[in-house]
Design a protein around this motif. Structure first.
Motif, PDB file in Angstrom:
ATOM      1  N   VAL A 128       6.254   5.988 -14.073  1.00  0.00           N
ATOM      2  CA  VAL A 128       6.882   4.598 -14.278  1.00  0.00           C
ATOM      3  C   VAL A 128       8.371   4.484 -14.015  1.00  0.00           C
ATOM      4  O   VAL A 128       8.920   4.968 -14.798  1.00  0.00           O
ATOM      5  CB  VAL A 128       6.025   3.297 -14.580  1.00  0.00           C
ATOM      6  CG1 VAL A 128       4.560   3.585 -14.452  1.00  0.00           C
ATOM      7  CG2 VAL A 128       6.322   3.216 -15.616  1.00  0.00           C
ATOM      8  N   PRO A 129       8.937   3.757 -13.168  1.00  0.00           N
ATOM      9  CA  PRO A 129      10.296   3.470 -12.778  1.00  0.00           C
ATOM     10  C   PRO A 129      10.470   2.967 -14.651  1.00  0.00           C
ATOM     11  O   PRO A 129      10.027   2.340 -15.178  1.00  0.00           O
ATOM     12  CB  PRO A 129      10.339   2.680 -12.002  1.00  0.00           C
ATOM     13  CG  PRO A 129       9.623   2.715 -10.763  1.00  0.00           C
ATOM     14  CD  PRO A 129       7.828   3.536 -12.194  1.00  0.00           C
ATOM     15  N   LYS A 130      12.332   2.773 -15.137  1.00  0.00           N
ATOM     16  CA  LYS A 130      12.335   2.548 -15.811  1.00  0.00           C
ATOM     17  C   LYS A 130      11.885   0.696 -15.696  1.00  0.00           C
ATOM     18  O   LYS A 130      11.580  -0.584 -14.897  1.00  0.00           O
ATOM     19  CB  LYS A 130      14.074   2.155 -16.123  1.00  0.00           C
ATOM     20  CG  LYS A 130      14.791   1.710 -15.113  1.00  0.00           C
ATOM     21  CD  LYS A 130      16.450   1.769 -15.223  1.00  0.00           C
ATOM     22  CE  LYS A 130      16.636   0.934 -16.380  1.00  0.00           C
ATOM     23  NZ  LYS A 130      18.522   1.669 -16.195  1.00  0.00           N
ATOM     24  N   ILE A 131      11.455   0.511 -16.773  1.00  0.00           N
ATOM     25  CA  ILE A 131      11.050  -1.603 -17.286  1.00  0.00           C
ATOM     26  C   ILE A 131      11.706  -2.570 -17.678  1.00  0.00           C
ATOM     27  O   ILE A 131      12.128  -3.612 -17.068  1.00  0.00           O
ATOM     28  CB  ILE A 131       9.849  -1.147 -19.087  1.00  0.00           C
ATOM     29  CG1 ILE A 131       8.828   0.266 -17.957  1.00  0.00           C
ATOM     30  CG2 ILE A 131       9.437  -2.783 -19.070  1.00  0.00           C
ATOM     31  CD1 ILE A 131       8.203   0.307 -19.231  1.00  0.00           C
ATOM     32  N   LEU A 132      12.770  -1.793 -18.311  1.00  0.00           N
ATOM     33  CA  LEU A 132      14.288  -2.928 -18.421  1.00  0.00           C
ATOM     34  C   LEU A 132      14.706  -2.767 -17.538  1.00  0.00           C
ATOM     35  O   LEU A 132      15.316  -1.605 -16.796  1.00  0.00           O
ATOM     36  CB  LEU A 132      14.518  -2.923 -19.900  1.00  0.00           C
ATOM     37  CG  LEU A 132      13.474  -3.221 -20.859  1.00  0.00           C
ATOM     38  CD1 LEU A 132      14.373  -3.383 -21.685  1.00  0.00           C
ATOM     39  CD2 LEU A 132      12.838  -4.926 -20.678  1.00  0.00           C
ATOM     40  N   ALA A 133      15.536  -4.166 -16.613  1.00  0.00           N
ATOM     41  CA  ALA A 133      16.690  -4.317 -15.225  1.00  0.00           C
ATOM     42  C   ALA A 133      17.262  -4.083 -16.046  1.00  0.00           C
ATOM     43  O   ALA A 133      17.933  -4.104 -17.570  1.00  0.00           O
ATOM     44  CB  ALA A 133      16.527  -5.921 -15.251  1.00  0.00           C
ATOM     45  N   ASP A 134      18.610  -3.881 -15.365  1.00  0.00           N
ATOM     46  CA  ASP A 134      20.280  -3.131 -16.577  1.00  0.00           C
ATOM     47  C   ASP A 134      20.766  -4.467 -16.432  1.00  0.00           C
ATOM     48  O   ASP A 134      20.674  -5.957 -15.956  1.00  0.00           O
ATOM     49  CB  ASP A 134      20.795  -2.858 -15.464  1.00  0.00           C
ATOM     50  CG  ASP A 134      20.246  -1.031 -15.284  1.00  0.00           C
ATOM     51  OD1 ASP A 134      19.852  -0.679 -16.121  1.00  0.00           O
ATOM     52  OD2 ASP A 134      20.426  -0.537 -14.373  1.00  0.00           O
ATOM     53  N   ARG A 183       5.286 -10.416 -10.011  1.00  0.00           N
ATOM     54  CA  ARG A 183       6.769  -9.068  -9.321  1.00  0.00           C
ATOM     55  C   ARG A 183       6.762  -9.170  -8.411  1.00  0.00           C
ATOM     56  O   ARG A 183       6.486  -8.058  -7.499  1.00  0.00           O
ATOM     57  CB  ARG A 183       6.105  -7.911 -10.186  1.00  0.00           C
ATOM     58  CG  ARG A 183       6.185  -8.262 -12.030  1.00  0.00           C
ATOM     59  CD  ARG A 183       7.422  -8.207 -12.449  1.00  0.00           C
ATOM     60  NE  ARG A 183       8.227  -8.300 -14.143  1.00  0.00           N
ATOM     61  CZ  ARG A 183       7.362  -8.954 -14.314  1.00  0.00           C
ATOM     62  NH1 ARG A 183       6.725 -10.586 -14.079  1.00  0.00           N
ATOM     63  NH2 ARG A 183       7.499  -8.766 -16.189  1.00  0.00           N
TER      64      ARG A 183
END
Lengths: 485, 113
Positions: free
Chosen positions: B107-113, B33
């Motif tokens: 933590v920020p959202k894990i899956l991307a939009d 990442r």
């Protein structure tokens, strides 16, 4: 078109240890988030993992119980991946030198023996737990919370060969694995709490084809029902696609129990490059014959062996012995109940029938049988009551609610409540004589051969004794007193 | 597939020359990442290639019959007891959380939009 289903299961069993795999944090489930953590399991720089020996012992136990070969040289490897549940950005697992290889389990499918081959069993650490916020699933979440309590809790991963041919077989294999894990007492095998989990690799191919079809991996199977349901859904989905001329995409699918459907998790083609390499912080584990033999001696008698013994030694029907061995405690309670009373002309079958009735009561009322400390004693007492015709077997069912989870002696209980059948010939005789005196007409009918009237007289006897007359005895005595026997 | 390895065989020694391409660096960046500029991709592929080829020196040693080792010391079977010893400085660990919520790392959202 005839399709053949090909399923392989990856089972993750959490081990019942006090502490984690590589540090001294508690491995307990359900504590406040991030209270069982330390520098080792949260991947602080410079820490050194040290292996928990009990995990190796447990792995050897499961390996021996599932007919595996135990590898003498063991190594841990780092499986690299980037995800918020893993603070190290790698999972310590075993790669090319797993602890157990090439085993199998036998399961019964429609009364036929099926052998399910096990590729390998290896030791690894669990990841942390993610709680997704703002939605009930990961795709809609606004953010997630990371709890590292579960991070580095010991797991055994049990990988089957792709030899499972139906969703039912998958469930039966999984149930058998749980039974063995519980008999060995190395894990609690609770799917709802996540201490037993499984991922299913599912593919289909034309019957007769040798080449495997493209597989999908179905995740989030949190109950035995889900295992069966989700696999069946995936089989149907793949057949629909192929029969419409489409192709299966290799992907991970997430099962949603509430909607009973699977959805694709975004496919990450590159995610499977784990760049395994030996973990330089951990030394090799060498397991010699002495170690293996020491563990072998500690193995409890396993369900299949007990079943055979019950059939051979006690002449029990196979169905009885399979049900009695479904959990270890029941098998033990049955056997102790029988042994403690075998000088009283009680048969194993009588004891088995009562034991199963007793256990079924717990099952159908969702009671915890493992906490039933007086089961063996009560099963013995109840069997004695049935054997001596003190109570009928239907009376047993009606007194169970009052005695289970107490230390009541069933024999005392029946005495106290006056539930014993009247089998005292003197007492019964005077009652029957009264009944005959009070019903001269029906008595004459019977004497002149109208046997149907015996039913009426028996009814009168039962009424007088409040149902406690021993029916066989009463019937016999009635006939004798009327001079027709 | 990402590492191009050329082998030169001599009598018993194998000498490899490893080529690290920009594609290799891109692939590793995705897995970790990380995002790199074109210039960084060039630099890293060059640097990593040098590091790799320096380490190739090890291939000059004849290791026939030597069992590969995974640890620097000739140790085996080092274990700890299965005993719980709670760690008492948890708040210091939690202090590493850029954001904390309900005693968890946010933590920020894990899956991307």
């Amino acid at each position: 078109m005839s399709w053949e289903v090909v399923i392989g299961l990856e089972i993750h069993a959490q081990l019942k240890t006090n502490s984690k795999l590589f540090c001294h944090c508690s491995a307990a489930f359900g504590d406040t988030p991030n209270t069982n953590i330390c520098p080792v399991c949260t991947a602080m720089p410079g820490v050194l993992p040290v292996l928990n020996k009990k995990v190796v012992d447990s792995a050897i136990k499961l390996g021996l119980a599932t007919n595996c070969k135990i590898n003498s040289i063991n190594e841990f490897s780092r499986k690299n991946y980037f995800y918020p549940d893993s603070p190290k950005a790698y999972q310590i697992s075993q790669f090319d030198k797993p602890i157990c290889l090439a085993g199998y389990l036998n399961i019964m499918v429609n009364n036929e023996l099926r052998r399910i081959d096990i590729t390998r069993i290896h030791m690894e650490e669990d990841a942390g737990k993610l709680v997704h916020q703002g939605s009930d699933n990961i795709s809609g979440a606004t953010h997630s919370l990371v709890d590292l309590n579960r991070c580095s809790v010991p797991l055994l991963e049990i990988v089957s060969e792709p030899v499972i041919r139906s969703a039912t077989e998958a469930r039966l294999y999984m149930e058998k694995m749980r039974q063995i894990i519980r008999y060995l007492d190395i894990g609690d095998g609770n799917m709802e709490e996540g201490s037993l989990r499984c991922d299913a690799n599912v593919s289909i191919r034309k019957r007769g084809d040798i080449k495997l079809g493209t597989k999908t991996e179905v995740k989030n199977l949190n109950s035995f029902k889900s295992v069966e349901k989700a696999i069946n859904l995936e089989i149907d989905r793949q057949i629909d696609i192929l029969e419409d001329g489409g192709t299966i995409i290799q992907e991970t699918r997430h099962y949603n129990e509430a909607t009973a459907s699977t959805t694709s998790l975004r496919s990450k083609e590159e995610a499977h490059d784990y760049r395994y390499f030996p973990d330089p912080d951990l030394v090799p584990i060498v397991i010699d014959e002495l170690w293996i033999e020491t563990i072998r001696k500690e193995l409890p008698e396993l369900p299949e062996a007990i079943q055979k013994r019950f059939v051979n030694d006690y002449n029990l029907p196979t169905d009885h012995s399979v049900r009695l061995t479904s959990i270890k405690k029941l098998a033990e309670d049955f056997e102790n109940a029988y042994k403690n009373r075998k000088n009283e002309n009680i048969t194993p079958l009588e004891t088995a029938n009562v034991a199963l009735k007793y256990y079924d009561y717990f099952l159908s009322n969702n009671l915890d049988f493992s906490k039933s400390n007086h089961a063996s004693f009560q099963i013995g007492g109840l069997t004695f009551l049935v054997n001596t015709s003190t109570v009928s077997s239907s009376t047993i069912t009606s007194i169970l609610p009052d005695i289970v989870n107490t230390n009541y002696d069933p024999i005392e209980y029946v005495k106290e409540k006056g539930l014993a059948q009247v089998s005292d010939t003197g007492e019964l005789k005077s009652i029957i004589q009264d009944v005959i005196k009070e019903n001269p007409g029906p008595a004459e009918e019977i004497k002149s051969g109208k046997m149907q009237t015996i039913g009426f007289m028996m009814g009168q006897i039962m009424q007088k004794t409040k149902g406690k007359a021993n029916p066989g005895l009463a019937n016999k005595m009635l006939k004798e007193l009327l001079g027709i026997s | 597939m990402y590492f191009h390895i050329y082998a030169i065989h001599s009598s018993y020694v194998k000498i490899f020359f490893v080529m690290i391409t920009k594609e290799t660096i891109k692939h590793l960046a995705v897995l970790s990442r990380l995002e790199f500029t074109e210039k960084q991709l060039d630099n890293f592929s060059h640097d990593l290639e040098n590091i790799f080829n320096y380490a190739q020196m090890l291939n000059e040693v004849d290791t026939t019959g030597i069992i590969p080792s995974s640890h620097a010391m000739p140790l085996q079977n080092v274990f700890k007891e299965d005993r719980v010893i709670p760690y008492h400085n948890i708040e210091k660990i939690m202090a590493n959380a850029p954001l904390e919520e309900s005693h968890a790392f946010r933590v920020p959202k894990i899956l991307a939009d």
